[in-house]
Design a protein around this motif. Structure first.
Motif, PDB file in Angstrom:
ATOM      1  N   VAL A  32      42.018  43.196  43.142  1.00  0.00           N
ATOM      2  CA  VAL A  32      41.937  42.933  41.694  1.00  0.00           C
ATOM      3  C   VAL A  32      42.108  44.207  40.869  1.00  0.00           C
ATOM      4  O   VAL A  32      42.328  44.128  39.663  1.00  0.00           O
ATOM      5  CB  VAL A  32      40.623  42.211  41.286  1.00  0.00           C
ATOM      6  CG1 VAL A  32      40.526  40.855  41.929  1.00  0.00           C
ATOM      7  CG2 VAL A  32      39.402  43.041  41.561  1.00  0.00           C
ATOM      8  N   LEU A  33      42.034  45.367  41.490  1.00  0.00           N
ATOM      9  CA  LEU A  33      42.266  46.625  40.786  1.00  0.00           C
ATOM     10  C   LEU A  33      43.753  46.924  40.636  1.00  0.00           C
ATOM     11  O   LEU A  33      44.135  47.805  39.862  1.00  0.00           O
ATOM     12  CB  LEU A  33      41.581  47.789  41.522  1.00  0.00           C
ATOM     13  CG  LEU A  33      40.065  47.690  41.658  1.00  0.00           C
ATOM     14  CD1 LEU A  33      39.537  48.855  42.480  1.00  0.00           C
ATOM     15  CD2 LEU A  33      39.402  47.646  40.294  1.00  0.00           C
ATOM     16  N   GLN A  34      44.604  46.202  41.364  1.00  0.00           N
ATOM     17  CA  GLN A  34      46.048  46.426  41.308  1.00  0.00           C
ATOM     18  C   GLN A  34      46.609  45.896  39.986  1.00  0.00           C
ATOM     19  O   GLN A  34      46.201  44.832  39.510  1.00  0.00           O
ATOM     20  CB  GLN A  34      46.748  45.719  42.476  1.00  0.00           C
ATOM     21  CG  GLN A  34      46.289  46.157  43.843  1.00  0.00           C
ATOM     22  CD  GLN A  34      46.636  47.598  44.129  1.00  0.00           C
ATOM     23  OE1 GLN A  34      47.725  48.068  43.801  1.00  0.00           O
ATOM     24  NE2 GLN A  34      45.715  48.315  44.726  1.00  0.00           N
ATOM     25  N   PRO A  35      47.541  46.626  39.371  1.00  0.00           N
ATOM     26  CA  PRO A  35      48.147  46.153  38.115  1.00  0.00           C
ATOM     27  C   PRO A  35      48.857  44.813  38.322  1.00  0.00           C
ATOM     28  O   PRO A  35      49.487  44.600  39.350  1.00  0.00           O
ATOM     29  CB  PRO A  35      49.166  47.252  37.774  1.00  0.00           C
ATOM     30  CG  PRO A  35      48.762  48.435  38.584  1.00  0.00           C
ATOM     31  CD  PRO A  35      48.048  47.913  39.795  1.00  0.00           C
ATOM     32  N   GLY A  36      48.731  43.926  37.357  1.00  0.00           N
ATOM     33  CA  GLY A  36      49.411  42.635  37.419  1.00  0.00           C
ATOM     34  C   GLY A  36      48.599  41.509  38.018  1.00  0.00           C
ATOM     35  O   GLY A  36      49.008  40.358  37.968  1.00  0.00           O
ATOM     36  N   ILE A  37      47.425  41.810  38.581  1.00  0.00           N
ATOM     37  CA  ILE A  37      46.562  40.779  39.168  1.00  0.00           C
ATOM     38  C   ILE A  37      45.536  40.364  38.108  1.00  0.00           C
ATOM     39  O   ILE A  37      44.774  41.191  37.636  1.00  0.00           O
ATOM     40  CB  ILE A  37      45.814  41.292  40.418  1.00  0.00           C
ATOM     41  CG1 ILE A  37      46.791  41.850  41.453  1.00  0.00           C
ATOM     42  CG2 ILE A  37      44.911  40.207  41.003  1.00  0.00           C
ATOM     43  CD1 ILE A  37      47.592  40.834  42.202  1.00  0.00           C
TER      44      ILE A  37
ATOM     45  N   GLY B 203      53.166  44.020  48.368  1.00  0.00           N
ATOM     46  CA  GLY B 203      52.862  45.442  48.284  1.00  0.00           C
ATOM     47  C   GLY B 203      51.435  45.694  47.832  1.00  0.00           C
ATOM     48  O   GLY B 203      50.740  46.571  48.354  1.00  0.00           O
ATOM     49  N   ALA B 204      50.977  44.914  46.840  1.00  0.00           N
ATOM     50  CA  ALA B 204      49.610  45.049  46.340  1.00  0.00           C
ATOM     51  C   ALA B 204      48.593  44.690  47.420  1.00  0.00           C
ATOM     52  O   ALA B 204      47.554  45.340  47.568  1.00  0.00           O
ATOM     53  CB  ALA B 204      49.401  44.174  45.100  1.00  0.00           C
ATOM     54  N   ILE B 205      48.895  43.656  48.213  1.00  0.00           N
ATOM     55  CA  ILE B 205      48.012  43.255  49.311  1.00  0.00           C
ATOM     56  C   ILE B 205      47.959  44.368  50.362  1.00  0.00           C
ATOM     57  O   ILE B 205      46.885  44.725  50.844  1.00  0.00           O
ATOM     58  CB  ILE B 205      48.477  41.919  49.940  1.00  0.00           C
ATOM     59  CG1 ILE B 205      48.292  40.767  48.945  1.00  0.00           C
ATOM     60  CG2 ILE B 205      47.716  41.631  51.231  1.00  0.00           C
ATOM     61  CD1 ILE B 205      48.993  39.484  49.345  1.00  0.00           C
ATOM     62  N   ALA B 206      49.120  44.920  50.701  1.00  0.00           N
ATOM     63  CA  ALA B 206      49.168  45.999  51.694  1.00  0.00           C
ATOM     64  C   ALA B 206      48.358  47.210  51.222  1.00  0.00           C
ATOM     65  O   ALA B 206      47.634  47.836  52.007  1.00  0.00           O
ATOM     66  CB  ALA B 206      50.622  46.396  51.953  1.00  0.00           C
ATOM     67  N   THR B 207      48.443  47.528  49.928  1.00  0.00           N
ATOM     68  CA  THR B 207      47.671  48.635  49.362  1.00  0.00           C
ATOM     69  C   THR B 207      46.181  48.338  49.430  1.00  0.00           C
ATOM     70  O   THR B 207      45.376  49.214  49.779  1.00  0.00           O
ATOM     71  CB  THR B 207      48.083  48.886  47.896  1.00  0.00           C
ATOM     72  OG1 THR B 207      49.475  49.214  47.868  1.00  0.00           O
ATOM     73  CG2 THR B 207      47.281  50.014  47.283  1.00  0.00           C
ATOM     74  N   ALA B 208      45.783  47.090  49.123  1.00  0.00           N
ATOM     75  CA  ALA B 208      44.368  46.709  49.145  1.00  0.00           C
ATOM     76  C   ALA B 208      43.801  46.739  50.554  1.00  0.00           C
ATOM     77  O   ALA B 208      42.642  47.118  50.759  1.00  0.00           O
ATOM     78  CB  ALA B 208      44.183  45.328  48.526  1.00  0.00           C
ATOM     79  N   ILE B 209      44.609  46.357  51.531  1.00  0.00           N
ATOM     80  CA  ILE B 209      44.152  46.382  52.923  1.00  0.00           C
ATOM     81  C   ILE B 209      43.989  47.822  53.392  1.00  0.00           C
ATOM     82  O   ILE B 209      43.076  48.145  54.153  1.00  0.00           O
ATOM     83  CB  ILE B 209      45.117  45.584  53.836  1.00  0.00           C
ATOM     84  CG1 ILE B 209      44.996  44.094  53.526  1.00  0.00           C
ATOM     85  CG2 ILE B 209      44.826  45.852  55.310  1.00  0.00           C
ATOM     86  CD1 ILE B 209      46.006  43.228  54.233  1.00  0.00           C
ATOM     87  N   GLY B 210      44.874  48.689  52.886  1.00  0.00           N
ATOM     88  CA  GLY B 210      44.758  50.125  53.195  1.00  0.00           C
ATOM     89  C   GLY B 210      45.480  50.460  54.425  1.00  0.00           C
ATOM     90  O   GLY B 210      45.227  50.982  55.382  1.00  0.00           O
TER      91      GLY B 210
END
Length: 95
Positions: free
Chosen positions: A27-32, A88-95
């Protein structure tokens, strides 16, 4: 253009282990705008590590499927991101 961070809706009493921490980062990712974990159930196959994939587009976003062990959980995301950007946002959130 709205708030800088999205909103995580926690209404259930049960979540996949580790899922809420990933969704808090998502939820911290832009656009969510909004992330809502939903139905939890049992799957036949075993997934040793927590995985999240996009299932289908919905009105205003996407339905995700999170899998861990023999359990799955649906997650609904309200976003204006494309499917590729959301991956991409999911991949970033997973780390």
């Amino acid at each position: 253009m709205g708030s800088p961070t999205g909103r995580l809706v926690l209404t259930h009493s049960t979540y996949l282990p580790g899922l809420v921490a990933i969704l808090r980062r998502l939820v911290l990712q832009p656009g969510i705008q909004t992330v809502t974990p939903a139905v939890i159930g049992r799957a036949k196959s075993h997934t040793p590590k927590l995985r999240i994939r996009i299932s289908v587009p919905t009105l205003g976003g996407y339905k995700l499927i999170a899998r861990h062990g023999k359990t799955f959980q649906e997650v609904f995301v309200v976003t204006d991101l494309s499917q590729l950007d959301l991956e991409g946002a999911i991949a970033t959130a997973i780390g």
